[in-house]
Design an enzyme around this catalytic site. Structure first.
Site, PDB file in Angstrom:
ATOM      1  N   SER A 138     -19.308 -70.919  30.869  1.00 43.25           N
ATOM      2  CA  SER A 138     -20.462 -71.605  30.306  1.00 43.25           C
ATOM      3  C   SER A 138     -20.002 -72.407  29.091  1.00 43.25           C
ATOM      4  O   SER A 138     -19.290 -71.889  28.232  1.00 43.25           O
ATOM      5  CB  SER A 138     -21.518 -70.575  29.881  1.00 43.25           C
ATOM      6  OG  SER A 138     -22.624 -71.215  29.286  1.00 43.25           O
ATOM      7  N   SER A 152     -19.725 -69.546  38.722  1.00 45.45           N
ATOM      8  CA  SER A 152     -19.140 -68.885  39.905  1.00 45.45           C
ATOM      9  C   SER A 152     -17.909 -68.083  39.504  1.00 45.45           C
ATOM     10  O   SER A 152     -16.793 -68.442  39.849  1.00 45.45           O
ATOM     11  CB  SER A 152     -18.825 -69.902  41.008  1.00 45.45           C
ATOM     12  OG  SER A 152     -18.158 -71.044  40.539  1.00 45.45           O
TER      13      SER A 152
END
Length: 198
Positions: A34, A106
């Site tokens: 992130s 992911s």
């Protein structure tokens, strides 16, 4: 799965769509922590492709969780299902002759491999958007790392849930060293050199 379901072949094939479009259809799978820059790069690349009359669509992690995957949480099982669903949607886009750019953390290799195996050869390009946890946490565009450090978000990738770096990605863009524009050019160059686009 029900035994009462039958696969119906479409009247227009993927090959015919590609021929008419004049370019290949495929998935560019951007993975990384992130704050590494996945969504920014995906959208900048989509704009560049659009300007060259190449149809693409960005599937973004947060956006997909507003609709298709709003029933999923962030447990490992839900994350697996999140990526499985995205893989199936991406496959439909490829079948329709489009380029699909996905921007998802992911974090697990096995999930990314599941998506790769859904697609045919030369339809899945894994792009590792490389950026250290320290830099991602410093950027923290959504304030999520701060919340995770306070314990307000559980199972946050990089803090109390692992991120498994790709072992053999097709492309690595290091966003601590490269600008958004340079990252886009790296991916674009790969696409041209490997004849995904002309």
């Amino acid at each position: 799965m029900s035994n009462n379901i039958t696969w119906h072949e479409t009247s227009i094939t993927k090959f015919e769509r590609r021929q008419k479009n004049g370019y290949h259809s495929f998935v560019i799978w951007l993975t990384g922590l992130s704050g590494s820059g996945k969504s920014t790069i995906a959208n900048a690349l989509a704009r560049k492709l659009f300007d060259e009359n190449i149809h693409s669509y960005v599937l973004d992690g947060d956006n997909v969780r507003h609709g298709l995957n709003k029933d999923l949480g962030f447990s490992e099982e839900d994350r697996n299902e999140n990526i499985r669903r995205i893989g199936e949607v991406a496959k439909l886009f490829v079948d329709s002759g489009q380029v699909v750019l996905t921007a998802f953390i992911s974090p697990f290799r096995k999930d990314r491999e599941v998506v790769r195996n859904l697609l045919e050869e030369n339809e899945f390009i894994e792009v590792y958007v490389k950026c250290s946890l320290k830099s991602c946490e410093k950027r923290d565009p959504k304030g999520l790392y701060k919340k995770a450090r306070k314990g307000e978000i559980k199972q946050f990738t990089g803090i109390d849930s692992p991120y498994e770096e790709p072992l053999n990605p097709e492309i690595v863009v290091d966003t601590e060293a490269l600008s958004v524009e340079e990252s886009v050019e790296e991916i674009y160059r790969y696409l041209k050199e490997n004849h995904y686009i002309h």
